[in-house]
Design a protein around this motif. Structure first.
Motif, PDB file in Angstrom:
ATOM      1  N   ARG A 104      98.367 -40.495  67.922  1.00  0.00           N
ATOM      2  CA  ARG A 104      98.633 -41.850  67.115  1.00  0.00           C
ATOM      3  C   ARG A 104     100.223 -41.690  66.406  1.00  0.00           C
ATOM      4  O   ARG A 104     100.357 -40.600  65.771  1.00  0.00           O
ATOM      5  CB  ARG A 104      97.634 -42.066  66.192  1.00  0.00           C
ATOM      6  CG  ARG A 104      96.171 -42.645  66.825  1.00  0.00           C
ATOM      7  CD  ARG A 104      95.155 -42.793  65.726  1.00  0.00           C
ATOM      8  NE  ARG A 104      95.059 -41.956  64.962  1.00  0.00           N
ATOM      9  CZ  ARG A 104      94.504 -42.000  63.566  1.00  0.00           C
ATOM     10  NH1 ARG A 104      93.968 -43.387  63.030  1.00  0.00           N
ATOM     11  NH2 ARG A 104      94.174 -41.031  62.779  1.00  0.00           N
ATOM     12  N   SER A 105     100.814 -42.633  66.572  1.00  0.00           N
ATOM     13  CA  SER A 105     102.219 -42.775  66.153  1.00  0.00           C
ATOM     14  C   SER A 105     101.971 -43.137  64.543  1.00  0.00           C
ATOM     15  O   SER A 105     100.835 -43.347  64.171  1.00  0.00           O
ATOM     16  CB  SER A 105     102.870 -43.981  66.618  1.00  0.00           C
ATOM     17  OG  SER A 105     102.239 -45.229  66.240  1.00  0.00           O
ATOM     18  N   ALA A 106     102.961 -42.666  63.718  1.00  0.00           N
ATOM     19  CA  ALA A 106     103.017 -42.866  62.257  1.00  0.00           C
ATOM     20  C   ALA A 106     102.612 -44.233  62.056  1.00  0.00           C
ATOM     21  O   ALA A 106     101.835 -44.627  61.066  1.00  0.00           O
ATOM     22  CB  ALA A 106     104.375 -42.630  61.548  1.00  0.00           C
ATOM     23  N   GLU A 107     103.325 -45.180  62.776  1.00  0.00           N
ATOM     24  CA  GLU A 107     102.960 -46.574  62.564  1.00  0.00           C
ATOM     25  C   GLU A 107     101.716 -47.095  62.604  1.00  0.00           C
ATOM     26  O   GLU A 107     101.035 -47.844  61.961  1.00  0.00           O
ATOM     27  CB  GLU A 107     104.238 -47.596  63.227  1.00  0.00           C
ATOM     28  CG  GLU A 107     103.914 -48.933  62.628  1.00  0.00           C
ATOM     29  CD  GLU A 107     105.170 -49.647  63.270  1.00  0.00           C
ATOM     30  OE1 GLU A 107     105.219 -50.912  63.420  1.00  0.00           O
ATOM     31  OE2 GLU A 107     106.528 -49.105  63.302  1.00  0.00           O
ATOM     32  N   ARG A 108     100.990 -46.611  63.714  1.00  0.00           N
ATOM     33  CA  ARG A 108      99.426 -46.892  64.060  1.00  0.00           C
ATOM     34  C   ARG A 108      98.647 -46.310  63.088  1.00  0.00           C
ATOM     35  O   ARG A 108      97.859 -46.923  62.591  1.00  0.00           O
ATOM     36  CB  ARG A 108      99.193 -46.407  65.384  1.00  0.00           C
ATOM     37  CG  ARG A 108      97.888 -46.591  65.712  1.00  0.00           C
ATOM     38  CD  ARG A 108      97.413 -46.206  67.320  1.00  0.00           C
ATOM     39  NE  ARG A 108      96.231 -46.268  67.388  1.00  0.00           N
ATOM     40  CZ  ARG A 108      95.508 -45.898  68.528  1.00  0.00           C
ATOM     41  NH1 ARG A 108      96.076 -45.423  69.376  1.00  0.00           N
ATOM     42  NH2 ARG A 108      94.169 -46.025  68.560  1.00  0.00           N
ATOM     43  N   ARG A 109      98.978 -45.143  62.780  1.00  0.00           N
ATOM     44  CA  ARG A 109      98.147 -44.544  61.641  1.00  0.00           C
ATOM     45  C   ARG A 109      98.194 -45.179  60.115  1.00  0.00           C
ATOM     46  O   ARG A 109      97.237 -45.564  59.545  1.00  0.00           O
ATOM     47  CB  ARG A 109      98.462 -43.172  61.329  1.00  0.00           C
ATOM     48  CG  ARG A 109      98.231 -42.031  62.405  1.00  0.00           C
ATOM     49  CD  ARG A 109      98.817 -40.906  62.137  1.00  0.00           C
ATOM     50  NE  ARG A 109      97.731 -40.304  61.172  1.00  0.00           N
ATOM     51  CZ  ARG A 109      97.720 -39.108  60.310  1.00  0.00           C
ATOM     52  NH1 ARG A 109      98.954 -38.425  60.232  1.00  0.00           N
ATOM     53  NH2 ARG A 109      96.669 -38.833  59.533  1.00  0.00           N
ATOM     54  N   LEU A 110      99.429 -45.770  59.793  1.00  0.00           N
ATOM     55  CA  LEU A 110      99.547 -46.601  58.547  1.00  0.00           C
ATOM     56  C   LEU A 110      98.716 -47.813  58.859  1.00  0.00           C
ATOM     57  O   LEU A 110      98.003 -48.269  57.789  1.00  0.00           O
ATOM     58  CB  LEU A 110     101.304 -46.564  58.425  1.00  0.00           C
ATOM     59  CG  LEU A 110     101.391 -47.761  57.181  1.00  0.00           C
ATOM     60  CD1 LEU A 110     100.990 -46.801  55.779  1.00  0.00           C
ATOM     61  CD2 LEU A 110     102.753 -47.524  56.872  1.00  0.00           C
ATOM     62  N   THR A 111      99.089 -48.571  59.768  1.00  0.00           N
ATOM     63  CA  THR A 111      98.610 -50.060  60.032  1.00  0.00           C
ATOM     64  C   THR A 111      97.057 -49.854  60.128  1.00  0.00           C
ATOM     65  O   THR A 111      96.315 -50.833  59.646  1.00  0.00           O
ATOM     66  CB  THR A 111      98.975 -50.501  61.128  1.00  0.00           C
ATOM     67  OG1 THR A 111      98.905 -49.867  62.390  1.00  0.00           O
ATOM     68  CG2 THR A 111     100.464 -50.997  61.044  1.00  0.00           C
ATOM     69  N   GLU A 112      96.445 -48.993  60.700  1.00  0.00           N
ATOM     70  CA  GLU A 112      95.000 -48.687  60.663  1.00  0.00           C
ATOM     71  C   GLU A 112      94.475 -48.297  59.321  1.00  0.00           C
ATOM     72  O   GLU A 112      93.330 -48.802  58.939  1.00  0.00           O
ATOM     73  CB  GLU A 112      94.421 -47.572  61.777  1.00  0.00           C
ATOM     74  CG  GLU A 112      94.771 -47.860  63.142  1.00  0.00           C
ATOM     75  CD  GLU A 112      94.468 -46.692  63.907  1.00  0.00           C
ATOM     76  OE1 GLU A 112      93.981 -45.742  63.524  1.00  0.00           O
ATOM     77  OE2 GLU A 112      94.497 -47.139  65.245  1.00  0.00           O
ATOM     78  N   TRP A 113      95.139 -47.772  58.670  1.00  0.00           N
ATOM     79  CA  TRP A 113      94.609 -47.256  57.164  1.00  0.00           C
ATOM     80  C   TRP A 113      94.559 -48.563  56.413  1.00  0.00           C
ATOM     81  O   TRP A 113      93.643 -48.986  55.592  1.00  0.00           O
ATOM     82  CB  TRP A 113      95.286 -46.071  56.386  1.00  0.00           C
ATOM     83  CG  TRP A 113      95.209 -46.276  55.071  1.00  0.00           C
ATOM     84  CD1 TRP A 113      93.957 -45.622  54.446  1.00  0.00           C
ATOM     85  CD2 TRP A 113      96.142 -46.501  53.907  1.00  0.00           C
ATOM     86  NE1 TRP A 113      94.063 -45.736  53.110  1.00  0.00           N
ATOM     87  CE2 TRP A 113      95.384 -46.453  52.783  1.00  0.00           C
ATOM     88  CE3 TRP A 113      97.330 -46.992  54.054  1.00  0.00           C
ATOM     89  CZ2 TRP A 113      95.965 -46.689  51.554  1.00  0.00           C
ATOM     90  CZ3 TRP A 113      97.817 -47.110  52.610  1.00  0.00           C
ATOM     91  CH2 TRP A 113      97.207 -46.968  51.696  1.00  0.00           C
ATOM     92  N   ILE A 114      96.010 -49.314  56.465  1.00  0.00           N
ATOM     93  CA  ILE A 114      96.180 -50.646  55.561  1.00  0.00           C
ATOM     94  C   ILE A 114      94.958 -51.579  55.885  1.00  0.00           C
ATOM     95  O   ILE A 114      94.144 -52.042  55.243  1.00  0.00           O
ATOM     96  CB  ILE A 114      97.331 -51.279  55.936  1.00  0.00           C
ATOM     97  CG1 ILE A 114      98.333 -50.277  55.171  1.00  0.00           C
ATOM     98  CG2 ILE A 114      97.383 -52.559  55.175  1.00  0.00           C
ATOM     99  CD1 ILE A 114      99.738 -50.619  55.412  1.00  0.00           C
ATOM    100  N   THR A 115      94.446 -51.476  57.382  1.00  0.00           N
ATOM    101  CA  THR A 115      93.545 -52.511  57.720  1.00  0.00           C
ATOM    102  C   THR A 115      92.144 -52.069  57.105  1.00  0.00           C
ATOM    103  O   THR A 115      91.340 -52.997  56.635  1.00  0.00           O
ATOM    104  CB  THR A 115      93.442 -52.320  59.268  1.00  0.00           C
ATOM    105  OG1 THR A 115      94.607 -52.956  59.946  1.00  0.00           O
ATOM    106  CG2 THR A 115      92.244 -53.527  59.660  1.00  0.00           C
ATOM    107  N   GLU A 116      91.898 -50.797  57.273  1.00  0.00           N
ATOM    108  CA  GLU A 116      90.766 -50.395  56.581  1.00  0.00           C
ATOM    109  C   GLU A 116      90.553 -50.759  54.831  1.00  0.00           C
ATOM    110  O   GLU A 116      89.301 -51.107  54.559  1.00  0.00           O
ATOM    111  CB  GLU A 116      90.403 -48.940  56.813  1.00  0.00           C
ATOM    112  CG  GLU A 116      90.194 -48.564  58.128  1.00  0.00           C
ATOM    113  CD  GLU A 116      90.383 -46.957  58.175  1.00  0.00           C
ATOM    114  OE1 GLU A 116      90.498 -46.272  57.149  1.00  0.00           O
ATOM    115  OE2 GLU A 116      90.164 -46.444  59.462  1.00  0.00           O
ATOM    116  N   GLN A 117      91.500 -50.541  54.415  1.00  0.00           N
ATOM    117  CA  GLN A 117      91.668 -50.722  53.009  1.00  0.00           C
ATOM    118  C   GLN A 117      92.126 -52.191  52.601  1.00  0.00           C
ATOM    119  O   GLN A 117      92.474 -52.144  51.239  1.00  0.00           O
ATOM    120  CB  GLN A 117      92.499 -49.599  52.249  1.00  0.00           C
ATOM    121  CG  GLN A 117      92.108 -48.328  52.719  1.00  0.00           C
ATOM    122  CD  GLN A 117      91.019 -47.819  52.098  1.00  0.00           C
ATOM    123  OE1 GLN A 117      90.375 -48.260  51.014  1.00  0.00           O
ATOM    124  NE2 GLN A 117      90.015 -47.205  53.138  1.00  0.00           N
TER     125      GLN A 117
END
Length: 275
Positions: A104-117
């Motif tokens: 996963r790209s850094a941007e995808r990891r960040l957006t997935e985490w923000i979505t969860e939180q």
């Protein structure tokens, strides 16, 4: 050229398309928003190499100041922000050897985490909207606190002919008296001023002094969370105190983003995605 496979994260904020326009961060790097559809939340970032910043004390101090300046600019535009600490990186996730395209790209990891939180992040941003942090350090100048009590024991009025030892003894006695007088005044003022500030602030945190000055006794060192429209009210309280108590010294700092009043769990989670 170093490949940019990580994101250096400055803050989380309400999603405003133009919030980062023209803003630069550490070493003048252009900042951008990582927008997360469906969450009303964005992250303020610059594209980075997957390695933390390292340098001497002066360089790190400059980087921290540049990061703070960028956060301040974007905070003024959006009205609410959750700043990160220095050196928070979200890195690209390495792909398994048998699935080279699965990382996963850094941007995808960040957006997935923000979505969860997202619900928690939005709640904090809403609670802090229109609020700012003020720092108040109040001390008593010991010399000023005893200015009217010294009488003939001041250095100018010390009797002639005293031995050096007697002069040292009298100086120590004066210092002891000044400490006691300043301590008593500080104790009296602490409860009063704390009560008055709490009547204005929405939250209050005791802090260590921002810096210590020889010859001063601490009264109160605090961070206040206040509405922007109440900044002048805090200033009025402090001005009145200074007028009533000439021995009081006041350091009034801010307004700043509310660093001291943020739930830091989002920072800890972001740090878990570092290289």
């Amino acid at each position: 050229m170093t490949e940019h496979t990580a994101l250096y994260v400055y803050a989380l904020l309400p999603d405003r398309p133009d919030a980062a326009d023209g803003v630069t961060g550490i070493d003048g790097r252009p900042l951008r928003l990582v927008r997360v559809p469906g969450t009303s939340v964005a992250a303020l970032v610059h594209d980075a190499a997957p390695a933390p910043l390292e340098g001497g004390d002066d360089q790190v101090r400059r980087w921290v100041e540049e990061q703070s300046r960028a956060v301040d600019i974007v905070w003024e535009r959006t009205g609410s922000i959750l700043p990160m600490t220095f050196n928070v990186l979200v890195a690209e996730e390495p792909a398994p050897e048998d699935r080279p395209a699965a990382g996963r790209s850094a941007e995808r990891r960040l957006t997935e985490w923000i979505t969860e939180q997202a619900a928690d992040i939005r709640g904090q941003l809403e609670d802090l909207a229109g609020r700012c942090e003020l720092r108040v350090d109040i001390t008593v100048d010991r010399t000023a606190a005893t200015a009217g009590d010294a009488g003939e024991d001041t250095p100018e009025g010390m009797p002639d002919g005293l031995s050096p030892g007697m002069r040292r003894l009298m100086a120590k006695q004066r210092e002891h008296q000044a400490r006691n007088a300043a301590g008593q005044l500080a104790d009296t003022l602490h409860a009063e001023i704390r009560h008055r500030l709490l009547s204005i602030a929405e939250d209050y945190r005791d802090r260590g002094p921002t810096h210590r000055v020889a010859g001063e006794t601490d009264v109160l060192c605090a961070a206040l969370l206040v509405r922007r429209e109440d900044i002048d009210t805090v200033g009025t309280v402090l001005t009145e105190l200074r007028a009533r108590q000439p021995a009081v010294r006041i350091r009034f700092l801010g307004p700043w983003p509310p660093y001291s009043f943020i739930d830091t769990s989002h920072r800890a989670r972001a740090e878990e995605m570092a290289p």
